[in-house]
Design an enzyme around this catalytic site. Sequence first.
Site, mmCIF file in Angstrom:
data_model
loop_
_atom_site.group_PDB
_atom_site.id
_atom_site.type_symbol
_atom_site.label_atom_id
_atom_site.label_comp_id
_atom_site.label_asym_id
_atom_site.label_seq_id
_atom_site.Cartn_x
_atom_site.Cartn_y
_atom_site.Cartn_z
ATOM 1 N N TYR A 74 12.181 43.098 95.281
ATOM 2 C CA TYR A 74 12.823 44.356 94.479
ATOM 3 C C TYR A 74 11.696 45.135 93.587
ATOM 4 O O TYR A 74 11.770 46.236 93.676
ATOM 5 C CB TYR A 74 13.722 43.570 93.271
ATOM 6 C CG TYR A 74 15.015 43.141 93.952
ATOM 7 C CD1 TYR A 74 16.050 43.888 93.990
ATOM 8 C CD2 TYR A 74 15.084 41.712 94.466
ATOM 9 C CE1 TYR A 74 17.217 43.501 94.654
ATOM 10 C CE2 TYR A 74 16.151 41.133 94.925
ATOM 11 C CZ TYR A 74 17.164 42.059 95.081
ATOM 12 O OH TYR A 74 18.392 41.792 95.682
ATOM 13 N N ASN A 93 12.905 38.371 99.618
ATOM 14 C CA ASN A 93 13.878 39.056 99.131
ATOM 15 C C ASN A 93 12.547 39.622 98.015
ATOM 16 O O ASN A 93 11.793 39.306 97.767
ATOM 17 C CB ASN A 93 14.653 38.300 98.050
ATOM 18 C CG ASN A 93 15.992 37.712 98.928
ATOM 19 O OD1 ASN A 93 15.958 37.882 99.969
ATOM 20 N ND2 ASN A 93 16.479 36.773 98.106
ATOM 21 N N HIS A 152 23.411 29.352 97.015
ATOM 22 C CA HIS A 152 22.793 30.444 96.081
ATOM 23 C C HIS A 152 23.219 30.307 94.667
ATOM 24 O O HIS A 152 23.995 30.841 94.287
ATOM 25 C CB HIS A 152 23.606 31.737 96.648
ATOM 26 C CG HIS A 152 22.995 32.940 96.369
ATOM 27 N ND1 HIS A 152 22.522 34.200 97.212
ATOM 28 C CD2 HIS A 152 22.751 33.680 94.935
ATOM 29 C CE1 HIS A 152 22.221 35.268 96.382
ATOM 30 N NE2 HIS A 152 22.189 34.941 95.184
ATOM 31 N N GLU A 195 16.320 32.025 97.017
ATOM 32 C CA GLU A 195 15.549 31.896 96.157
ATOM 33 C C GLU A 195 15.339 30.755 94.913
ATOM 34 O O GLU A 195 15.807 30.661 93.813
ATOM 35 C CB GLU A 195 15.954 33.158 95.008
ATOM 36 C CG GLU A 195 15.960 34.487 95.738
ATOM 37 C CD GLU A 195 16.052 35.640 94.873
ATOM 38 O OE1 GLU A 195 16.838 35.483 93.819
ATOM 39 O OE2 GLU A 195 16.158 36.938 95.254
ATOM 40 N N GLU A 254 17.008 40.450 101.296
ATOM 41 C CA GLU A 254 17.423 41.116 100.010
ATOM 42 C C GLU A 254 16.520 42.241 99.661
ATOM 43 O O GLU A 254 15.134 42.079 99.498
ATOM 44 C CB GLU A 254 17.779 40.421 98.761
ATOM 45 C CG GLU A 254 19.016 39.403 98.761
ATOM 46 C CD GLU A 254 19.068 38.650 97.534
ATOM 47 O OE1 GLU A 254 18.781 39.195 96.292
ATOM 48 O OE2 GLU A 254 19.669 37.400 97.634
ATOM 49 N N ARG A 256 25.400 38.731 105.565
ATOM 50 C CA ARG A 256 24.917 37.505 105.018
ATOM 51 C C ARG A 256 25.708 37.003 103.706
ATOM 52 O O ARG A 256 25.613 38.017 102.613
ATOM 53 C CB ARG A 256 23.350 37.711 104.424
ATOM 54 C CG ARG A 256 22.433 36.577 103.655
ATOM 55 C CD ARG A 256 21.177 36.965 103.493
ATOM 56 N NE ARG A 256 20.373 35.940 102.560
ATOM 57 C CZ ARG A 256 20.299 35.768 101.389
ATOM 58 N NH1 ARG A 256 20.592 37.045 100.601
ATOM 59 N NH2 ARG A 256 19.709 34.921 100.928
HETATM 60 O O1 IFM Z 1 21.831 39.516 92.221
HETATM 61 C C1 IFM Z 1 20.726 38.832 92.658
HETATM 62 C C2 IFM Z 1 21.068 37.967 93.791
HETATM 63 O O2 IFM Z 1 21.922 36.988 93.720
HETATM 64 C C3 IFM Z 1 19.774 36.957 94.101
HETATM 65 N N1 IFM Z 1 18.356 38.160 94.228
HETATM 66 C C4 IFM Z 1 18.320 38.972 93.182
HETATM 67 C C5 IFM Z 1 19.609 39.885 93.078
HETATM 68 C C6 IFM Z 1 19.628 41.319 91.891
HETATM 69 O O3 IFM Z 1 19.170 40.439 90.944
#
Ligand code: IFM
Length: 486
Positions: free
Chosen positions: A311, A309, A134, A179, A387, A90
């Site tokens: 985290y 995405n 992006h 995002e 992500e 990706r």
């Molecule tokens: O590096 C970023 C990415 O560009 C977008 N999502 C979160 C990642 C980590 O912060």
Amino acid sequence: MTAVRPDIAPKQAPEATRFPTGFVWGAATAAYQVEGAAAEDGRTPSIWDTFSRTPGKVRNGDTGDIAADHYHLYRDDVALMKRLGLKAYRFSISWSRVQPTGRGPAVERGLDFYRKLVDELLEAGITPVATLYHWDLPQELEDAGGWPQRVTSDRFADYAAIMAGALGDRVGTWTTFNEPWCSAFLGYGSGVHAPGRTEPASALRAAHHLNLAHGRAIEVLRGQLPAAAQTSVTLNLHQVRPLTASAADADAARRIDAVGNRIFTGPMLRGEYPEDLIADTRHLVDWSTLVHDGDLAAISGPIDVLGVNYYTPTLVSTPEKGAGSTRDDGHGASDYSPWPGSEHVAFHLSEGKQRTAMNWAIDPDGLYNLLMDTSRDHPEVPLMVTENGAAFDDYVSPEGRVEDPERIAYLHGHLDAVQRAVADGADVRGYFLWSLMDNFEWAYGYSKRFGTVYVDYASQRRIPKASAHWYADVIRRHALPPTGPS
Ligand code: IFM
């Protein structure tokens, strides 16, 4: 049936659950974070070139001028992906590389880079997944007002048409935005991202125009791409949790869910902006004039896949409570809030969780819940984890290795969460590790390493970290290894 001798039985435990057939294994990057070659072959500055050159905006004054030099090293990088067994890559396209002013004809040399990259991937048996945007708006479009201006959506639809024309015959999966929350609210709200504006009303206007641009681009892509092509958008859906069971904290969570998530999923997947979002923000924007007739129909055109995405979760309260309260929601500290209309909400670090180098709590259940909640709320659209990953303070050992057991543990926990969600009915089609390699981490510059491949920026040497070998093993097995990392 012949019994398998224990000494030659596969290492994988017999009960190891395999991922669904066709589940896609990938890794992701983004143009400004890895490409470099910022002024080559006709590319002009994007808002991130300008922002990173503005003193004080990016740690150490780092820029994406060279980054991981993927522009020149893409062949080696694809060969490395192949050795790791990746099935999909990706990447994103730099708008100002292919259409330098954001308007008018395309630059063939810019398009050629992506044609060559895609051909190399296909040759290696790796599926290309292209993201149109992006975060790197051509600077000229920002100079004309940027995303708060409606006309920027028209420009984006033209750009989508250029890219579908150039790569539509060889790229099967297309994502409009990565995002868009960050583009709107970090770019125009808190100002920690390019273009660094701190205007709450502009942030909301930007969000609507990003939605509109998404819808228009989907229509363009559908009109130009072969019927089998897949269209999508990637959202960083916040897994919002109230700090306590109080009504006030529940309201904080509702507000952050509205301006963090439903501001995108509402119009894109339901064809409407949430009533509560409109009520929370009507002192900032007049939604009845911002949203024109026909906009919601355009924005809600069907997509084939929703990229998510994840985290870390987002823990909130109102009002602030105790020493754990912070204005920093994990996206970077600023005197200006990225939450227009809900500036009074406080954010908290979860207690008792390990943290990554970003100080983000490690919480795989957040991914499980996100996948389950999203598939419950939008059962019609398959999901893809586009992500997931973590930054740690990686270094090269004297023997030349990069051991990253924390990242292996992170990935193991999150892939287990994906597997649990699949078992419980979520339609998750694939997983993309963020990131293939260390890269420019926006306002943190090169100080944070998210890669599963280490990049020595001085020599541009790539060193697969221990997690890259672990991930290759997961891909080979199509299942998690029987024992977790120590
Ligand atoms: O590096 C970023 C990415 O560009 C977008 N999502 C979160 C990642 C980590 O912060």
